[in-house]
Design an enzyme around this catalytic site. Structure first.
Site, PDB file in Angstrom:
ATOM      1  N   THR A 126       0.813  -1.219   0.000  1.00  7.39           N
ATOM      2  CA  THR A 126       0.000   0.000   0.000  1.00  7.39           C
ATOM      3  C   THR A 126       0.845   1.266   0.000  1.00  7.39           C
ATOM      4  O   THR A 126       1.871   1.336   0.683  1.00  7.39           O
ATOM      5  CB  THR A 126      -0.927   0.011   1.233  1.00  7.39           C
ATOM      6  OG1 THR A 126      -1.731  -1.170   1.211  1.00  7.39           O
ATOM      7  CG2 THR A 126      -1.827   1.228   1.234  1.00  7.39           C
TER       8      THR A 126
ATOM      9  N   THR B  87       2.256  -2.683   8.714  1.00  6.43           N
ATOM     10  CA  THR B  87       2.382  -3.298  10.030  1.00  6.43           C
ATOM     11  C   THR B  87       3.838  -3.680  10.279  1.00  6.43           C
ATOM     12  O   THR B  87       4.468  -4.307   9.428  1.00  6.43           O
ATOM     13  CB  THR B  87       1.486  -4.548  10.118  1.00  6.43           C
ATOM     14  OG1 THR B  87       0.144  -4.198   9.747  1.00  6.43           O
ATOM     15  CG2 THR B  87       1.468  -5.115  11.527  1.00  6.43           C
TER      16      THR B  87
ATOM     17  N   GLU C 280      -6.545  -4.651   4.641  1.00  4.53           N
ATOM     18  CA  GLU C 280      -6.317  -5.744   3.689  1.00  4.53           C
ATOM     19  C   GLU C 280      -7.469  -5.894   2.688  1.00  4.53           C
ATOM     20  O   GLU C 280      -7.842  -7.000   2.308  1.00  4.53           O
ATOM     21  CB  GLU C 280      -6.105  -7.085   4.424  1.00  4.53           C
ATOM     22  CG  GLU C 280      -4.998  -7.074   5.436  1.00  4.53           C
ATOM     23  CD  GLU C 280      -3.654  -6.665   4.850  1.00  4.53           C
ATOM     24  OE1 GLU C 280      -3.439  -6.872   3.650  1.00  4.53           O
ATOM     25  OE2 GLU C 280      -2.833  -6.103   5.595  1.00  4.53           O
TER      26      GLU C 280
ATOM     27  N   THR D  98     -11.151  -3.558   1.463  1.00  6.14           N
ATOM     28  CA  THR D  98     -12.437  -3.191   2.030  1.00  6.14           C
ATOM     29  C   THR D  98     -13.519  -4.211   1.681  1.00  6.14           C
ATOM     30  O   THR D  98     -13.336  -5.069   0.819  1.00  6.14           O
ATOM     31  CB  THR D  98     -12.876  -1.816   1.493  1.00  6.14           C
ATOM     32  OG1 THR D  98     -13.107  -1.937   0.072  1.00  6.14           O
ATOM     33  CG2 THR D  98     -11.817  -0.754   1.749  1.00  6.14           C
TER      34      THR D  98
ATOM     35  N   GLU E  80     -16.117  -3.563   0.055  1.00  2.17           N
ATOM     36  CA  GLU E  80     -16.480  -3.334  -1.348  1.00  2.17           C
ATOM     37  C   GLU E  80     -15.517  -4.050  -2.292  1.00  2.17           C
ATOM     38  O   GLU E  80     -15.927  -4.590  -3.331  1.00  2.17           O
ATOM     39  CB  GLU E  80     -16.488  -1.829  -1.639  1.00  2.17           C
ATOM     40  CG  GLU E  80     -17.642  -1.059  -0.999  1.00  2.17           C
ATOM     41  CD  GLU E  80     -17.481  -0.896   0.520  1.00  2.17           C
ATOM     42  OE1 GLU E  80     -18.496  -0.703   1.198  1.00  2.17           O
ATOM     43  OE2 GLU E  80     -16.328  -0.961   1.012  1.00  2.17           O
TER      44      GLU E  80
END
Length: 379
Positions: free
Chosen positions: A126, A158, A363, A365, A367
């Site tokens: 990301t 993370t 990780e 959504t 959607e």
């Protein structure tokens, strides 16, 4: 499918439950309020075999499958979802990427350290302006002889600060080209590789989230995972397993919130009887229990497919989507059952409520999961 716990799962559940009660529960709010990432705890988890659940024994892991893995993440998350999130990210993202796509030399070099908990792993896909649009990433890797020069940044990573190693996806081709990305392993201490801003989050506050920064970072070609241009394809495969991880995290949150609400409903008296005897509360508890059961079955179906090396994209997305929505709903209902006390930090449902929301956005959504499911249905 066998719906009964096998002996291994029962033993693991009891073991991790005892560990969580002794080493995690006493510190939950202390870590949460101070945003402390308890590094030493993860070394202890490694000694117990929980930082390499899916890693073969010959590489220092536990050599277990996805049913057992779900059990580990679920049991930890019933106590503190922040710790469950970090264990899941370490196992299913960084470690699993190297295990799945690394060559023998790479696996021997890095996997034992990760499986033992000696090293904590990060995974970088990301970026600030891309989110789910991984093809639009700005982090680049340019070949320079036997090295690659990385420039750019990753965010919402993370273990970006405390991790000793990171698997990073960088653009080696044109933007928007799914074959224009490549995966690399970076170790902390490499020149030009550093950590940036730590996020101040609503929930999951004991799980460290920060930036990874690459400023002319020279990475040996020996640290490349797979062929040039395979990074995106590799990442999608890793995210298939990652969906099971987030589903297990969600299941643990839902069970933790439900158990707290059930206990409270039996103890809280109104009008001379426990509130669990009122239909409004009893029906709410029935709905919560049913949704948790359905969530668990979806997850273990995905685990069964994964263990048997069958296509898992659709089942994993369904399990992740449903489980994450259920954990938010169950946590919300648990706060409601507690009434005003549920809004205070004196009861665990307040934290479950805050932690739960990440599961519908982290990780991928809800959607995005619907998009994955619908695309596979319409193929």
């Amino acid at each position: 499918m066998n719906y009964d716990f096998i002996e291994t799962e029962s033993m693991i559940a009891e073991s991790i439950r005892d560990f969580a009660e002794q080493h995690i529960r006493p510190h939950i709010m202390e870590w949460d309020e101070a945003q402390t990432f308890p590094v030493e705890l993860f070394h202890k988890l490694g000694e117990m075999g929980y930082m390499g659940v899916l890693v073969p024994e010959e590489l220092g892991g536990s050599g277990l499958g996805y049913h057992e893995y779900i059990t580990v993440i679920e049991e930890i998350s019933k106590v503190d979802p922040s710790i469950g999130l970090s264990v899941a990210a370490h196992n299913s993202l960084c470690t699993n990427h190297i295990l799945t796509f690394g060559n023998e030399e790479q696996k021997l070099k890095w996997i034992p350290k990760l499986a033992s908990g000696q090293w904590i792993g990060a995974w970088g896909l990301t970026e600030h302006n891309t989110g789910s649009d991984a093809g639009g990433m700005n982090t680049t890797a340019v070949r320079d002889g036997d090295h690659w020069i990385l420039n750019g940044a990753k965010n919402f990573i993370t273990h970006a600060i405390s991790g000793q190693i990171a698997v990073v996806i960088a653009r080696t081709g044109e933007k928007g080209d799914s074959k224009g990305m490549t995966a690399f392993v970076l170790e902390k201490g490499m020149a030009g590789f550093s950590s940036g801003k730590k996020e101040n989050k609503l929930g999951m506050r004991a799980s460290e989230t920060a930036e990874l920064i690459f400023d002319g970072c020279r990475v040996p070609d020996a640290n490349r995972l797979g062929n040039v241009g395979e990074g995106f394809k590799q990442a999608m495969t890793i995210l298939d397993g990652g969906r099971i991880s987030i589903g297990a995290l969600s299941l643990g949150i839902a069970k933790g919130a439900f158990e707290a609400a059930l206990k409270y409903s039996k103890e809280r008296q109104q009008f001379g009887k426990p509130i669990s005897e009122f239909q409004g509360i009893a029906f709410k508890l029935a709905d919560m229990a049913t949704e948790i059961e359905a969530s668990e079955l979806l997850l273990h179906k995905a685990a069964h497919l994964k263990n048997n090396k069958k296509p898992v994209t659709t089942a994993g997305a369904m399990a992740k989507m449903y489980s994450s929505e259920v954990c938010v709903k169950v946590s919300n209902d648990a706060v409601q059952i507690h009434g005003g006390y549920g809004y205070t930090k004196d009861f665990p449902v307040e934290k479950f409520y805050r932690d739960s929301k990440l599961c519908t956005i982290g990780e991928g959504t809800t959607e995005i999961q619907k998009l994955v499911i619908s695309r596979n249905l319409l193929k």
